[in-house]
Motif scaffolding. Sequence first.
Motif, PDB file in Angstrom:
ATOM      1  N   GLY A 175     -13.852   7.023 -13.743  1.00 37.55           N
ATOM      2  CA  GLY A 175     -13.988   8.771 -13.777  1.00 37.55           C
ATOM      3  C   GLY A 175     -13.326   9.075 -12.806  1.00 37.55           C
ATOM      4  N   ALA A 176     -13.587   8.526 -11.407  1.00 44.70           N
ATOM      5  CA  ALA A 176     -12.875   9.822 -10.397  1.00 44.70           C
ATOM      6  C   ALA A 176     -11.456   9.184 -10.270  1.00 44.70           C
ATOM      7  N   LEU A 177     -11.283   7.928 -10.774  1.00 48.84           N
ATOM      8  CA  LEU A 177      -9.716   7.951 -10.746  1.00 48.84           C
ATOM      9  C   LEU A 177      -8.959   8.548 -12.164  1.00 48.84           C
ATOM     10  N   ARG A 178      -9.860   8.787 -13.149  1.00 47.78           N
ATOM     11  CA  ARG A 178      -9.166   9.613 -14.101  1.00 47.78           C
ATOM     12  C   ARG A 178      -9.332  11.427 -13.738  1.00 47.78           C
ATOM     13  N   GLY A 179      -9.694  11.034 -12.409  1.00 47.98           N
ATOM     14  CA  GLY A 179     -10.202  12.630 -12.677  1.00 47.98           C
ATOM     15  C   GLY A 179      -9.046  13.468 -11.810  1.00 47.98           C
ATOM     16  N   PRO A 180      -9.677  15.184 -11.156  1.00 51.45           N
ATOM     17  CA  PRO A 180      -8.159  15.280 -10.449  1.00 51.45           C
ATOM     18  C   PRO A 180      -8.577  15.001  -9.129  1.00 51.45           C
ATOM     19  N   ASP A 181      -7.005  15.589  -9.217  1.00 52.36           N
ATOM     20  CA  ASP A 181      -7.171  15.130  -6.919  1.00 52.36           C
ATOM     21  C   ASP A 181      -8.677  15.593  -6.608  1.00 52.36           C
ATOM     22  N   GLY A 182      -8.272  14.904  -5.435  1.00 51.61           N
ATOM     23  CA  GLY A 182      -9.397  15.394  -4.417  1.00 51.61           C
ATOM     24  C   GLY A 182     -10.597  14.397  -4.018  1.00 51.61           C
ATOM     25  N   PRO A 183     -11.501  14.322  -2.506  1.00 49.15           N
ATOM     26  CA  PRO A 183     -11.961  13.171  -1.897  1.00 49.15           C
ATOM     27  C   PRO A 183     -12.682  12.577  -2.901  1.00 49.15           C
ATOM     28  N   ASP A 208      -9.571  10.456  -4.402  1.00 49.52           N
ATOM     29  CA  ASP A 208      -8.719   9.503  -2.939  1.00 49.52           C
ATOM     30  C   ASP A 208      -9.831   8.154  -2.512  1.00 49.52           C
ATOM     31  N   ALA A 209     -11.202   8.789  -2.215  1.00 46.68           N
ATOM     32  CA  ALA A 209     -11.931   7.974  -1.961  1.00 46.68           C
ATOM     33  C   ALA A 209     -12.569   6.301  -3.227  1.00 46.68           C
ATOM     34  N   ALA A 210     -12.354   6.582  -4.332  1.00 46.45           N
ATOM     35  CA  ALA A 210     -11.946   5.927  -5.516  1.00 46.45           C
ATOM     36  C   ALA A 210     -10.466   4.886  -5.477  1.00 46.45           C
ATOM     37  N   VAL A 211      -9.494   5.122  -5.021  1.00 49.49           N
ATOM     38  CA  VAL A 211      -7.970   4.520  -4.808  1.00 49.49           C
ATOM     39  C   VAL A 211      -8.753   4.305  -3.780  1.00 49.49           C
ATOM     40  N   ALA A 212      -9.086   4.354  -2.625  1.00 49.77           N
ATOM     41  CA  ALA A 212      -8.723   3.464  -1.820  1.00 49.77           C
ATOM     42  C   ALA A 212     -10.135   2.788  -2.076  1.00 49.77           C
ATOM     43  N   VAL A 213     -10.912   2.480  -2.407  1.00 46.73           N
ATOM     44  CA  VAL A 213     -12.308   1.362  -2.528  1.00 46.73           C
ATOM     45  C   VAL A 213     -11.449   0.382  -3.054  1.00 46.73           C
ATOM     46  N   LEU A 214     -10.598   1.050  -4.371  1.00 47.17           N
ATOM     47  CA  LEU A 214     -10.188  -0.136  -5.124  1.00 47.17           C
ATOM     48  C   LEU A 214      -8.639  -1.017  -4.571  1.00 47.17           C
ATOM     49  N   GLY A 215      -7.936  -0.191  -4.128  1.00 50.50           N
ATOM     50  CA  GLY A 215      -7.106  -0.777  -3.432  1.00 50.50           C
ATOM     51  C   GLY A 215      -7.384  -1.438  -2.017  1.00 50.50           C
ATOM     52  N   GLN A 216      -8.152  -1.862  -2.059  1.00 50.41           N
ATOM     53  CA  GLN A 216      -8.899  -2.632  -0.363  1.00 50.41           C
ATOM     54  C   GLN A 216      -9.753  -3.501  -1.419  1.00 50.41           C
ATOM     55  N   VAL A 243      -6.050   2.498 -14.289  1.00 49.63           N
ATOM     56  CA  VAL A 243      -6.486   1.479 -12.596  1.00 49.63           C
ATOM     57  C   VAL A 243      -5.158   1.385 -12.358  1.00 49.63           C
ATOM     58  N   LEU A 244      -3.816   0.763 -13.283  1.00 49.59           N
ATOM     59  CA  LEU A 244      -2.251   0.027 -12.857  1.00 49.59           C
ATOM     60  C   LEU A 244      -1.665   1.512 -11.877  1.00 49.59           C
TER      61      LEU A 244
END
Length: 309
Positions: free
Chosen positions: A28-36, A39-47, A167-168
């Motif tokens: 839900g955060a990945l598909r949500g608006p830009d913001g903290p 950003d946190a969800a993208v970072a956790v996913l990437g790691q 996700v991609l």
Amino acid sequence: MADSIARRDPELKGARVPFEALPVIDAGALRGPDGPARDAAVAVLGQAAREIGFFYIADHGVSPTHIAGFFDAMRAFFALPEEEKRRTAFGREGKRMGYMAFGQQRTDDDAEGDLVEGYEIGLDLPADDPDADFPFYGPTPWPAEPAGFREAMLGYMDEMRPLGEAVLRALAEGLGLGADAFNPFLEKPILLLSPRRYPPQAGHITRKRLGVGAHTDYGFLTFVLQDAVGGLQVLGADGQWIEAMPLEGSFVCNIGELLENATGGTLRATTHRVINDSGRERYSCPFFFNPSRHARVAPLPALAGAEAV
């Protein structure tokens, strides 16, 4: 009298890691608006994609009604007589779609056929599409029964495709690339839906016959919908098998070989297998989100590493 008690070889035992130790991504955060939060969800996913290669996807937005209807249709199909299921047998006319019988899939070359039956469903292209002759594209052969099977499968697939795209995009951003970096691979993606039924295994279980033998997926992303039975194991970076226990309301997602290749080895394709010694039938469904047949998957220019596939 048959041995009804399941006993795994020691090499088949996996660690039961608590959920809080495994990455759970807020889609839900990945598909949500830009913001903290995003950003946190993208970072956790990437790691998770770099270090482990598998993770849970929660708050994914796929309708619970579609999921419930999907499970009902899947169970109803697999309950049909064998003769009826084989009317749409996998492999007819060169297509890798339709009913897949027990043992027809063998993921471990040193083992027997997998102890699973399934139904392979592709991107349902019309018969006159120029790519309709490709084994992994439609049209899919559909069974006459159960009623509503086709609608349930395609409705579920329609909801999974935008999740794969989201996700991609987030993975591209986590790699420091533009959100559309993977778009050239996805003009007409190979989408495969694979509902599956695993009977319970009993007796002495060895790697020679498992629900699914140890393997990595060949494509970009795999999203696995599980029932509550469990049985999926994932090989961690430390060489320890981990029981990927069902987490209600989530998917298990893993990286495939072509995405590892497209990222120059930055992201990890994950080895996994299925062992159903629960004493109950297990139902699950992988959704494979893969690049187009026309895509030449080589490392993106910003990422050095592997050779093209």
